[in-house]
Design an enzyme around this catalytic site. Structure first.
Site: not given
Ligand code: NDP
Ligand SMILES: O=C(O)C1=N[C@H](C(=O)O)C[C@H](O)C1
Length: 266
Positions: A155, A159
């Site tokens: 990743h 992350k």
């Molecule tokens: N299930 C799936 O298919 C996937 C899951 N994921 C998961 O999704 C999650 C997010 O990933 P990603 O978008 O890359 O991460 P990012 O860090 O880009 O986004 C997370 C966002 O959440 C915000 N945030 C933090 N704390 C809070 C809060 N208390 N309330 C509301 N918003 C908050 C952050 O703000 P700030 O930056 O200002 O702290 C940021 O904008 C991760 O857990 C990742 O593992 C990711 C990709 C695919």
């Molecule tokens: O943080 C990410 O980017 C992703 N998180 C998920 C995970 O923890 O498996 C899904 C995907 O791999 C992207």
């Protein structure tokens, strides 16, 4: 079809921005608010470049849920806040669709019981990409014949959780098809801590973090004289959005918590 009212938590994030765009493109879905931890009371369009979403930002989840009467809360934040948001949404009768990874086993159990008690649906999907779901299922199938398995998940370096939610789910699915097994030499020793990766019932999980990567995983299965490699790559966050869409639609018809997209796909 009735309009589904959606809240997105984490709308400025990599996944959150993509999800905002997804909802904007759906005639049967409406983004009614977003939940952030900054910019209370502002419009999303004021704080996210290139966004035309004229929707209010809330920093207090209870206020957000009370004021909007949403059907679904999509959480794409952090393990710590994703858990709090999911729990609070369930308590308010709003159905969570959770992409956030890094929840503990105990948290998943607690949320499962809460959804059961409330009698409302919740989907927690460690990976929304159909190809990743197939990779997990194919690995589970192959594990019946190949008992020695190592998972390498790769990743981007922003992350927070390791191993990835996908790697943990893969190992859990494989463990349904394979007995616990000590792999490698029974007397092997790590001369540098962590060299053999995390140990999940004998399976090894290795987490790679590098700039340039997005989300990739290889499952390596070994047997006498042969190996099988099953690999999935997400090259952008759009790859996750069809899974988010189907989860929003499906969660409305559920009365329990479903963990893993494989459990709702035909
Ligand atoms: N299930 C799936 O298919 C996937 C899951 N994921 C998961 O999704 C999650 C997010 O990933 P990603 O978008 O890359 O991460 P990012 O860090 O880009 O986004 C997370 C966002 O959440 C915000 N945030 C933090 N704390 C809070 C809060 N208390 N309330 C509301 N918003 C908050 C952050 O703000 P700030 O930056 O200002 O702290 C940021 O904008 C991760 O857990 C990742 O593992 C990711 C990709 C695919
Ligand atoms: O943080 C990410 O980017 C992703 N998180 C998920 C995970 O923890 O498996 C899904 C995907 O791999 C992207």
């Amino acid at each position: 079809m009735e309009t589904i009212k959606v809240i997105i938590a984490g709308p400025r994030g990599r996944m959150g921005k993509e999800a905002v765009q997804l909802i904007a493109g759906q005639e049967h879905m409406e983004l009614v608010a977003v939940l952030d931890h900054r910019y209370d009371g502002k419009l999303l369009s004021e704080v996210v470049e290139f966004s035309n979403a004229e929707v209010q930002i809330y920093t207090n989840i209870e206020e957000c849920l009370q004021n909007t009467k949403a059907d679904v809360l999509v959480d794409l934040t952090t393990p710590e806040f994703g858990y709090i948001h999911t729990k609070t949404a369930l308590e308010y009768g709003v159905r969570p669709v959770v992409g956030t990874t890094g929840f503990t086993k105990e948290q998943l159990e607690e949320l499962t019981q809460l959804a059961e008690r409330k009698g409302i649906g919740c989907i927690i999907a460690p990976n929304f990409a159909i190809g990743a779901v197939l990779m997990m299922k194919f690995s589970q199938m192959a594990a019946k014949y190949f008992k020695d398995i190592e998972i390498i998940e790769m990743h981007h370096d922003q992350k927070l959780d390791a191993p990835s939610g996908t790697a943990v789910k893969t190992a859990e699915m494989i463990s349904q098809a394979r007995e616990e097994k000590i792999q490698g030499h029974p007397e092997e020793k790590e001369t540098i801590d962590g060299a053999r990766g995390a140990n999940f019932e004998g399976m090894r999980i290795h987490s790679v973090r590098l700039p340039g990567l997005i989300a990739h995983q290889e499952v390596l299965l070994g047997a006498d004289g042969q190996t099988l490699t099953i690999r999935h790559d997400s090259y952008n966050r759009a790859s996750f959005m069809s899974g988010v869409k189907v989860s929003i639609e499906t969660v409305l018809n559920l009365e329990t918590l479903v963990y893993g997209l494989e459990n709702i796909l035909d």
